[in-house]
Scaffold this motif. Structure first.
Motif, mmCIF file in Angstrom:
data_model
loop_
_atom_site.group_PDB
_atom_site.id
_atom_site.type_symbol
_atom_site.label_atom_id
_atom_site.label_comp_id
_atom_site.label_asym_id
_atom_site.label_seq_id
_atom_site.Cartn_x
_atom_site.Cartn_y
_atom_site.Cartn_z
ATOM 1 N N GLU A 213 0.843 -1.209 0.000
ATOM 2 C CA GLU A 213 0.000 0.000 0.000
ATOM 3 C C GLU A 213 0.874 1.254 0.000
ATOM 4 N N GLN A 214 1.969 1.229 0.751
ATOM 5 C CA GLN A 214 2.903 2.361 0.743
ATOM 6 C C GLN A 214 3.479 2.577 -0.655
ATOM 7 N N VAL A 215 3.870 1.491 -1.314
ATOM 8 C CA VAL A 215 4.402 1.581 -2.675
ATOM 9 C C VAL A 215 3.355 2.183 -3.600
ATOM 10 N N LYS A 216 2.129 1.664 -3.531
ATOM 11 C CA LYS A 216 1.049 2.181 -4.383
ATOM 12 C C LYS A 216 0.818 3.656 -4.138
ATOM 13 N N ASN A 217 0.810 4.064 -2.883
ATOM 14 C CA ASN A 217 0.556 5.471 -2.563
ATOM 15 C C ASN A 217 1.648 6.394 -3.085
ATOM 16 N N VAL A 218 2.888 5.929 -3.110
ATOM 17 C CA VAL A 218 3.994 6.751 -3.604
ATOM 18 C C VAL A 218 3.990 6.831 -5.124
ATOM 19 N N LEU A 219 3.728 5.718 -5.802
ATOM 20 C CA LEU A 219 3.834 5.694 -7.261
ATOM 21 C C LEU A 219 2.549 6.101 -7.985
#
Length: 128
Positions: free
Chosen positions: A76-82
């Motif tokens: 979820e952190q990756v998705k939120n950043v990208l």
């Protein structure tokens, strides 16, 4: 110097405190350790444009962790950043758009019982 997609994304994730390359962030592989890590992979995107010097590569990110909630939180952190990156220059390459193709999805467990989550991205980038 022209950089590769995965190098650019790796650097962008590091700059946003998502992981550290070689410690818990990897390119093209999911190593046996550490248990909690992120791996970046390229896959076929969309065909090149005939009238514009750009590319539409596909990016797959896999997060692995011992605990389900940790793997889910990391992806979820990756998705939120990208997701939603618009007109960002990374290592000299202009990325016009990065967006998630779907919400994070579980892949179940690996052979060692660690949880796996994946999210795929569509990317539009200029080629110089």
């Amino acid at each position: 110097m022209k950089t590769m997609l995965l190098d650019d994304i790796k650097d962008y994730l590091e700059q946003n405190d998502i992981g550290t390359f070689g410690a818990d962030l990897f390119i093209g592989q999911i190593p046996p350790s550490p248990d909690d890590c992120i791996a970046l992979f390229e896959y076929a995107g969309e065909p090149p444009d005939l009238h514009w010097n750009g590319e539409y590569p596909g990016l797959q990110v896999i997060a692995r962790a011992k605990k389900y909630t940790d793997a889910r939180s990391k992806i979820e952190q990756v998705k939120n950043v990208l997701h939603g990156v618009v007109e960002e220059t990374i290592n000299g390459t202009r990325y016009l758009l990065i967006h998630a193709r779907q919400s994070p999805e579980t892949l179940g467990k690996d052979e060692n019982g660690r949880q796996l989550f994946v999210v795929n991205f569509r990317i539009i980038k200029e080629v110089s």
